[in-house]
Design a protein around this motif. Structure first.
Motif, PDB file in Angstrom:
ATOM      1  N   ARG A 296       0.838  -1.199   0.000  1.00  0.00           N
ATOM      2  CA  ARG A 296       0.000   0.000   0.000  1.00  0.00           C
ATOM      3  C   ARG A 296       0.875   1.252   0.000  1.00  0.00           C
ATOM      4  O   ARG A 296       0.618   2.219  -0.705  1.00  0.00           O
ATOM      5  CB  ARG A 296      -0.912   0.022   1.235  1.00  0.00           C
ATOM      6  N   ILE A 299       2.326   1.746  -3.385  1.00  0.00           N
ATOM      7  CA  ILE A 299       1.376   2.286  -4.350  1.00  0.00           C
ATOM      8  C   ILE A 299       1.116   3.757  -4.054  1.00  0.00           C
ATOM      9  O   ILE A 299       1.106   4.592  -4.958  1.00  0.00           O
ATOM     10  CB  ILE A 299       0.069   1.474  -4.317  1.00  0.00           C
ATOM     11  N   PHE A 323       0.429  -4.331  -9.346  1.00  0.00           N
ATOM     12  CA  PHE A 323      -0.713  -5.020  -8.735  1.00  0.00           C
ATOM     13  C   PHE A 323      -0.717  -6.491  -9.111  1.00  0.00           C
ATOM     14  O   PHE A 323      -0.973  -7.362  -8.286  1.00  0.00           O
ATOM     15  CB  PHE A 323      -2.019  -4.356  -9.164  1.00  0.00           C
ATOM     16  N   GLN A 342     -12.132 -12.828   2.885  1.00  0.00           N
ATOM     17  CA  GLN A 342     -12.936 -12.338   1.769  1.00  0.00           C
ATOM     18  C   GLN A 342     -12.487 -10.971   1.287  1.00  0.00           C
ATOM     19  O   GLN A 342     -12.414 -10.717   0.101  1.00  0.00           O
ATOM     20  CB  GLN A 342     -14.392 -12.280   2.221  1.00  0.00           C
ATOM     21  N   THR A 343     -12.186 -10.085   2.240  1.00  0.00           N
ATOM     22  CA  THR A 343     -11.902  -8.716   1.841  1.00  0.00           C
ATOM     23  C   THR A 343     -10.424  -8.500   1.547  1.00  0.00           C
ATOM     24  O   THR A 343     -10.011  -7.406   1.212  1.00  0.00           O
ATOM     25  CB  THR A 343     -12.317  -7.732   2.941  1.00  0.00           C
ATOM     26  N   GLN A 352      -7.408  -4.619  -9.648  1.00  0.00           N
ATOM     27  CA  GLN A 352      -6.793  -3.303  -9.764  1.00  0.00           C
ATOM     28  C   GLN A 352      -5.812  -3.284 -10.932  1.00  0.00           C
ATOM     29  O   GLN A 352      -5.718  -2.296 -11.657  1.00  0.00           O
ATOM     30  CB  GLN A 352      -6.098  -2.971  -8.444  1.00  0.00           C
ATOM     31  N   TYR A 355      -7.751  -2.798 -13.844  1.00  0.00           N
ATOM     32  CA  TYR A 355      -8.194  -1.420 -13.926  1.00  0.00           C
ATOM     33  C   TYR A 355      -7.103  -0.546 -14.539  1.00  0.00           C
ATOM     34  O   TYR A 355      -7.361   0.259 -15.436  1.00  0.00           O
ATOM     35  CB  TYR A 355      -8.573  -0.922 -12.529  1.00  0.00           C
ATOM     36  N   MET A 446     -18.963  -9.509  -6.946  1.00  0.00           N
ATOM     37  CA  MET A 446     -17.720  -8.983  -7.487  1.00  0.00           C
ATOM     38  C   MET A 446     -17.374  -9.757  -8.754  1.00  0.00           C
ATOM     39  O   MET A 446     -16.963  -9.187  -9.762  1.00  0.00           O
ATOM     40  CB  MET A 446     -16.628  -9.147  -6.432  1.00  0.00           C
ATOM     41  N   LYS A 447     -17.578 -11.031  -8.697  1.00  0.00           N
ATOM     42  CA  LYS A 447     -17.293 -11.891  -9.848  1.00  0.00           C
ATOM     43  C   LYS A 447     -18.152 -11.448 -11.036  1.00  0.00           C
ATOM     44  O   LYS A 447     -17.640 -11.283 -12.142  1.00  0.00           O
ATOM     45  CB  LYS A 447     -17.625 -13.335  -9.459  1.00  0.00           C
TER      46      LYS A 447
ATOM     47  N   THR B  34     -21.349  -4.812  -5.526  1.00  0.00           N
ATOM     48  CA  THR B  34     -20.301  -5.751  -5.144  1.00  0.00           C
ATOM     49  C   THR B  34     -20.059  -5.721  -3.641  1.00  0.00           C
ATOM     50  O   THR B  34     -19.674  -6.730  -3.057  1.00  0.00           O
ATOM     51  CB  THR B  34     -18.982  -5.440  -5.870  1.00  0.00           C
ATOM     52  N   ASP B  37     -21.541  -8.454  -1.275  1.00  0.00           N
ATOM     53  CA  ASP B  37     -20.831  -9.704  -0.974  1.00  0.00           C
ATOM     54  C   ASP B  37     -20.317  -9.679   0.458  1.00  0.00           C
ATOM     55  O   ASP B  37     -20.515 -10.613   1.227  1.00  0.00           O
ATOM     56  CB  ASP B  37     -19.608  -9.854  -1.900  1.00  0.00           C
ATOM     57  N   VAL B  38     -19.657  -8.573   0.775  1.00  0.00           N
ATOM     58  CA  VAL B  38     -19.053  -8.461   2.098  1.00  0.00           C
ATOM     59  C   VAL B  38     -20.139  -8.322   3.155  1.00  0.00           C
ATOM     60  O   VAL B  38     -20.056  -8.914   4.234  1.00  0.00           O
ATOM     61  CB  VAL B  38     -18.089  -7.257   2.138  1.00  0.00           C
ATOM     62  N   GLU B  41     -21.582 -11.650   3.921  1.00  0.00           N
ATOM     63  CA  GLU B  41     -20.630 -12.454   4.678  1.00  0.00           C
ATOM     64  C   GLU B  41     -20.613 -12.006   6.147  1.00  0.00           C
ATOM     65  O   GLU B  41     -20.640 -12.822   7.045  1.00  0.00           O
ATOM     66  CB  GLU B  41     -19.248 -12.292   4.036  1.00  0.00           C
ATOM     67  N   LEU B  61     -16.327  -1.903   4.595  1.00  0.00           N
ATOM     68  CA  LEU B  61     -16.560  -3.176   3.913  1.00  0.00           C
ATOM     69  C   LEU B  61     -15.312  -3.565   3.133  1.00  0.00           C
ATOM     70  O   LEU B  61     -14.740  -4.604   3.345  1.00  0.00           O
ATOM     71  CB  LEU B  61     -17.761  -3.072   2.985  1.00  0.00           C
ATOM     72  N   TYR B  62     -14.930  -2.687   2.209  1.00  0.00           N
ATOM     73  CA  TYR B  62     -13.650  -2.950   1.565  1.00  0.00           C
ATOM     74  C   TYR B  62     -13.125  -1.667   0.932  1.00  0.00           C
ATOM     75  O   TYR B  62     -13.903  -0.831   0.507  1.00  0.00           O
ATOM     76  CB  TYR B  62     -13.739  -4.091   0.551  1.00  0.00           C
ATOM     77  N   GLU B  65      -9.101   1.420  -4.606  1.00  0.00           N
ATOM     78  CA  GLU B  65      -8.096   2.446  -4.781  1.00  0.00           C
ATOM     79  C   GLU B  65      -8.694   3.841  -4.582  1.00  0.00           C
ATOM     80  O   GLU B  65      -8.073   4.709  -4.022  1.00  0.00           O
ATOM     81  CB  GLU B  65      -7.485   2.347  -6.177  1.00  0.00           C
TER      82      GLU B  65
END
Lengths: 1114, 139
Positions: A296, A299, A323, A342-343, A352, A355, A446-447, B34, B37-38, B41, B61-62, B65
């Motif tokens: 982090r 970046i 990334f 998960q996160t 990213q 992206y 997300m998928k 999205t 999801d979190v 969970e 949550l998340y 960038e």
């Protein structure tokens, strides 16, 4: 180089291992050497020391060491890190060179060989000139060495050879070529490893020693370089903690460098390298949070260091690579056992990276106006000396470029190169990596999001088929989650794809959904889409989608034309339940059930959500019985009835007459079809499953009365209030008959219980084939079936073959208003409640909707009857003196008293009663006393029988007395009705064997002073001779003559008589003189014998005449 | 302050989404979607531990960038999502919490409106104003 430009060098990504060169091994021709090498090189698992071995010839030339700089004062570094440096230390400059030489201690030519070996060592030494590389010698020997100190020759010669080769004793090894080769070699390896460690330790010290000569102004680059080198050597030394420390400090030093446009790339490249190493080591040390924090920081520090604006794409590419590399490191760490969450999983980094790749692509697209290169020399040619520098100005560290023209050309060349890069491919790879990760870590949304991006990328890459496939796949997720905004955006892209591919079916489906209520498009866009849709239906080419570039639009146009020309099928069937099309359809039966003599009615509601009115050409409902389908089709030619006004619900009614064979079944709508377009152009058949509803209405959590949640606001509330009724039950016609049952409860056990059933017709026509099914209602206790008998015939009694249910007794036809009577007899063998069923079935012709149909009607009546016992029978045994008996003495008469007690509420007629199968002999064949007796409730009827038990048979102590059979019927029933015989099993009697029997012949009465002859009979019933003593006791009331005391002997089976003459003295009941009998053998029975003898006698007073006679006699 | 505020129904379809930039609307839709999801969970993780003393606020949550996504879930499983610009470091956790609380109160008011059909998108001026207030503070 194109795609690989940003790859990290392999020497950076590998795990550095000490490099040890082996010389003097001939692995091609010498089997022993080959075997040794195999053990060194094969099976290098984690438990072996980390060394990379390489075979080099003895005279190999190692890279030359540059002359050592004595002063850094005037030295200006040209770059941070040389491209060749890492490889040099990994693969070229060994930490240790091992010279293998075959020489046994007792070799005959020891001297010569020793000097040859020394020469070889010398050759190696000279080629390693000025390097600190160690040299070691391994003597390959054929013999197993003796334990140290025992072989004097060996130690002496070892010292000699060390001296000759100028080696320390620690650098000379012996490798006996024997069975334990592997063990020896592993020990050798460990020794080599120690040497290598020392070498790298010295190298680190050497590099560190430079530091004091450096100054902060001119040698900033060297600070970084030295830290990097120390860290790298530490890694080679397997000292990862120190390596990490030095990489970290190198990293912070890199960012202290003066950054300007010309060296930005170099700084970022090195920062990337160092960051990679730091993260890698952090993961290796199992401190993933440190790795993430470092990344982090990295970046954040580098994000803004874009560098030259013309090469902004480079920065994006570099970011993407950062990334991606981190994602890969993370992924590798997970494979090594790091638990992800998960996160925080590699997917985010791949995402990213994707992206930034997209960003890179966007920047690259802006470069498209760059013209082609005219220069003959490629400014990008030539290798790089230092990482991250420009090929056209290597080693240059000033702020401004040395040659502006060259600089320009260089940039143009880079831009040109960038144009040829398959960006979409890169992006898609990254996205699919990310998708794979998110799938693993339970992030379905997300998928989906990434898959949409992938689809869009495929679309940009003009791979429309793949794009459609992906979009189609995720669309249903968004559809079921009801994210209309996203759904609409995806649909629009998909529509573009379908248009450009000229995929007619997809085009139709997407248009219909975009026109539907789940679409958030503006009205004008909807109008355009509807226009195109109608064009397609007319078999014409739709207008190009906006935002399509001219070239591809033209290609699409020609595809559409081809599509029209080809004679393919122009009928498209679309299953609606997966979509939300702009036509909605719902259907319902008017009632959840219809009788077969009614007309089945159903309603179909159709509604359009598109901006313009549309008309359909056909509406059809299919039912589970296809015979009805033709009645449920709307194909009329009138235009107006089939045109749908947006926002208005139209209702269509269908009706049909149900078939009689569908009675009791469900008629169900299996589907609905609405056809748009015509057979001449293209036609689209929308097919709903069941009774309508599409992907949106099938949400069961939507309350039916709710207002629509879709953004379309013009809905009228009606539509949502229409509930679907998909199936209806066809019921049989309601019977118009009256069934009356009359009977007299309760029923009595065994009796033929009469139930009279009267059927009265209320029908207007003739009821044909009236059938009666009567009997025990099925589904009750199984025992009831066994104990219930039903018959129509009361003339004969029921037996086991009589069924419990009489099915389908034909009663014939029944005219309107007439009656039918039938009696049913039920015989219940057990008490308790029973449900009886009377089922009347008949058929009748009725006319429905002009059609004559034969309807079957049926009516069920059930009654409950209770069965009681009619009477209770008891039997008692008495002696001939009417004393109750517990036991019956063998071969003696006794009495049986039976008692019948009525418990029936109805008077009973006892016709007769008899004994059957009596085990005891009837003492006298007498007449039965009970005949035609009427018993009311709680009345009793008794009978007395005199019986005699048979002689003792076996050892049986008990004995059946037989059965008591009673014939009876209800008093109220007709005399013709049969008698019921109830058999009662009488209780058993206990038999008592008797060894002695005595009885007295005695007159019934005596008279005072008149002689009374008494004869006693004593019988021996045993099989042995018995001694009996008999004495007679004196009595006040009698005088008597005869033997007062006698001793007898009685033979088996014989009798003895004793005669006495009694002479009564007093009148009235008098006790007789008692006979005392004692039997020598069986004393116990003696007293019992008395019970057979009379105790008393009545003595009459003297009569006159008699008196006279006696006087006369006197 | 916030760049996007969303209310998500129990069944995960949007009841309300507003973002500062209409041209980026779709991107925020994806971001919010999205983040579910979190949320899911976290909800399932909470269900496993203590049942009653549940915290509505789910926290960050998340981070992406560019944005930080915060979540909040009511007892009736209606979710609130607030997206904040990553660059905005001045925002503390407590402030986010109070934003969620304000949002929840306003949402409760909307639900109390007898003319509102539960499960349908939120159309309320008062709610709009609250949301606008939260988004405009950034300016």
């Amino acid at each position: 180089m194109a795609g690989l430009q940003w790859e990290l060098p392999t020497e950076l990504c590998c795990r550095p291992m000490a490099f040890v060169a082996l010389t003097g091994l001939d692995v091609v021709y010498n089997a022993v050497h080959r075997a040794i090498w195999d053990v060194f090189s094969a099976n290098r698992r984690a438990d072996r020391v980390p060394i990379s071995f390489k075979i080099l010839p003895g005279d190999h030339e190692y890279p030359k060491c540059r002359t050592k700089r004595t002063s850094y004062e005037w030295y200006i570094p040209k770059g941070i890190l040389k491209t060749s440096w890492m490889n040099k230390h990994l693969n070229e400059v060994p930490a240790l060179v091992v010279v293998f030489y075959e020489l046994d201690w007792d070799d005959s030519q020891w001297k010569e060989k020793q000097s040859e070996c020394a020469t070889k060592v010398e050759i190696v030494r000279s080629s390693l000139q000025s390097r600190n590389t160690k040299v070691a010698v391994v003597l390959i020997q054929k013999k197993t060495p003796l334990p140290p100190g025992e072989d004097l020759v060996a130690s002496e010669r070892a010292a000699a050879i060390c001296h000759a080769c100028d080696l320390s004793g620690k650098s000379l090894f012996v490798l006996p070529h024997t069975d334990h080769l592997v063990g020896y070699i592993i020990r050798l390896e460990n020794a080599f490893y120690e040497h290598a460690q020392t070498y790298y330790y010295n190298e680190i010290r050497r590099v560190k020693s430079h530091k004091e000569f450096l100054n902060k102004t001119t040698h900033q680059l060297l600070f970084v370089r030295h830290q990097f080198k120390i860290a790298f050597f530490s890694e080679l030394k397997q000292d990862t903690q120190n390596a990490l420390k030095h990489y970290r400090s190198a990293y912070s030093l890199v960012h202290e460098l003066r950054a300007h446009e010309s060296n930005m790339l170099e700084i970022k490249t090195l920062a990337g390298f160092l960051n990679y190493k730091v993260c890698r080591l952090c993961f290796q040390h199992n401190t993933p949070l440190d790795a993430i924090a470092q990344f982090r920081k990295h970046i954040d520090l580098c994000k803004k260091k874009i560098g030259s604006a013309e090469l902004a794409f480079e920065h994006a590419a570099w970011m993407a690579k950062q990334f991606q590399c981190f994602g890969e490191l993370f992924d590798d760490a997970i494979k090594m056992g790091l638990p992800p969450i998960q996160t925080q999983n590699p997917g985010f980094y791949y995402q990213q990276a994707a992206y930034y790749s997209q960003e890179r692509k966007r920047l690259a697209l802006q470069l498209s106006q760059v013209g082609p290169m005219h220069s003959s020399s490629d400014p990008l040619s030539g290798g790089l000396d230092y990482y991250g520098q420009r090929p056209w100005r290597q080693g240059h560290q000033s702020i401004d470029p040395p040659d502006l023209d060259k600089e320009k050309k260089g940039i143009v060349a880079l831009q040109l190169q960038e144009r040829d890069i398959p960006h979409s491919e890169l992006i898609i790879t990254l996205l699919s990596n990310a998708v794979a990760q998110f799938k693993k870590y339970k992030c379905p949304r997300m998928k989906s999001n990434l898959m949409v991006q992938m689809g869009e990328e495929y679309y940009h890459a003009q791979d429309y088929a793949k794009a459609l496939k992906l979009l189609d796949y995720v669309m249903c997720d968004y559809r079921t989650e009801r994210w209309c905004g996203i759904q609409t955006a995806i649909l629009s892209t998909a529509l573009h794809c379908a248009y450009l591919m000229a995929s007619v079916k997809d085009y139709i489906v997407f248009s219909m959904e975009l026109l539907g209520r789940a679409s958030t498009l503006k009205k004008e866009q909807k109008l355009r889409i509807e226009h195109n849709f109608i064009q397609v239906l007319k078999n014409k080419t739709p207008d190009a989608e906006p935002q399509c570039d001219h070239v591809s639009a033209q290609a699409a146009q020609s595809l559409w034309n081809e599509c029209m020309a080809s004679a393919g099928s122009n009928e498209f069937i679309i299953d609606v339940q997966d979509y939300i099309p702009f036509i909605q359809c719902k259907a319902k039966f008017r009632s959840p059930s219809f009788h077969v003599d009614e007309v089945v009615r159903l309603q179909v509601f159709v509604r359009a959500d598109c901006p313009h009115p549309v008309s359909f050409t056909k509406l059809a409902v299919t039912l589970n019985n296809p015979e009805y389908n033709q009645r449920c089709v709307l194909e009329s030619s009138s235009q107006e009835c089939k045109s749908l006004v947006p926002g208005k619900t139209k209702c269509y009614n269908f009706s049909f007459v149900a078939k009689t064979k569908d009675v009791g079944k469900k008629v169900e709508m299996t589907g609905m079809e609405v056809m748009l377009g015509s057979a001449t152009g293209r036609s689209v058949i929308l097919r709903w499953r069941g009774a309508g509803g599409d992907a949106a209405t099938s949400h069961d959590f939507l309350p039916p009365s709710n207002k629509s949640f879709w953004p379309d606001q013009e809905e009228d509330l009606d539509w949502d209030c229409i509930s679907i009724l998909q199936s209806t039950m066809i019921l049989s016609r309601v019977p118009k008959i009256h069934v009356d049952l009359s009977h007299q409860p309760p029923a009595l056990t065994n009796e033929m219980y009469c139930i009279s059933c009267t059927v009265q017709s209320l029908e207007e026509g003739v009821a044909k084939d009236v059938k009666l099914t009567a009997g025990l209602k099925p589904g009750q206790d199984a025992n009831l079936t066994q104990t219930t008998r039903v018959t129509l015939d009361n003339s004969k009694a029921c037996d086991d073959s009589t069924p419990s249910l009489l099915p389908d007794v034909l009663l014939g036809d029944l005219k309107a208003g007439k009656k039918l009577d039938r009696c049913v007899y039920v015989s219940s063998l057990t008490t308790g409640p029973r449900l009886l069923l009377f089922h009347i079935a008949y058929s009748i012709d009725v006319i429905v909707d002009g059609q004559q149909i034969e309807c079957k009607c049926q009516k069920d009546v059930s009654i409950a009857i209770e069965t009681f016992v009619p009477f209770e029978v008891s039997a008692n045994f008495l002696s001939t003196k009417f004393e109750p008996l517990e036991q019956v003495t063998t071969d003696l008469p006794f009495l049986m008293l039976t008692e019948i007690r009525s418990s029936s509420p109805w008077p009973l007629l006892l016709a007769s009663a008899s004994l059957q199968n009596i085990g005891v002999t009837n003492a006298r064949h007498h007449k039965f006393q009970l005949q035609d007796v009427v018993l009311r409730k709680d009345e009793c009827a008794s009978e007395c029988f005199c019986l005699r038990s048979p002689p003792p048979a076996d050892n049986n102590n008990t004995m059946a007395t037989g059965q008591y059979v009673i014939s009876w019927r209800r008093h109220s029933s007709s005399p013709a009705s049969p008698l019921i015989s109830t058999t009662v099993t009488l209780p058993h009697v206990f038999l008592e064997p008797l060894p002695f029997y005595i009885h007295a012949d005695i007159p019934p009465f005596g008279r005072v002073r008149e002689s009374l002859p008494v004869c006693f009979h004593i019988e021996n019933r045993t099989a042995v001779v018995q001694d009996v003593q008999i004495a007679i006791e004196p009595s006040e009331s009698f005088m008597f003559s005869g033997l007062k005391q006698v001793h007898l002997r009685i033979l088996p089976g014989s009798k003895q008589q004793m005669l006495y003459n009694y002479y009564p003295l007093l009148a009235g009941y008098q006790m007789l003189p008692q006979l005392r009998i004692s039997v020598a053998r069986c004393t116990t029975n003696a007293c019992n014998l008395r019970r057979f003898l009379p105790h008393r006698i009545f003595v009459k007073p003297r009569s006159k005449e008699v008196d006279n006679d006696s006087i006369a006699a006197a | 302050m916030a760049v996007c505020i969303a209310v998500i129904a129990k069944e995960n379809y949007p009841l309300y989404i507003r973002s500062v930039s209409p041209q980026n609307e779709l991107k925020f839709h994806y971001t919010v979607h999205t983040s579910l999801d979190v949320v899911e969970e976290k909800i399932s993780a909470v269900g496993k531990s203590l049942g009653d003393q549940r915290e509505f606020y789910l926290g960050l949550l998340y981070p992406t960038e560019d944005y930080k996504v915060y979540g909040y879930v009511t007892n009736s499983k209606v979710k609130f999502v607030i997206v904040v610009d990553s660059a905005n470091t001045s925002l503390r956790d407590n402030e986010i919490r109070s934003m969620f609380r304000k949002l929840h109160n306003s949402f409760t008011d909307v639900m109390c409106n007898p003319f509102h059909t539960p499960g349908s998108p939120i159309q309320s001026k008062a709610f709009d104003e609250i949301v606008s207030g939260m988004m405009s503070q950034s300016a």
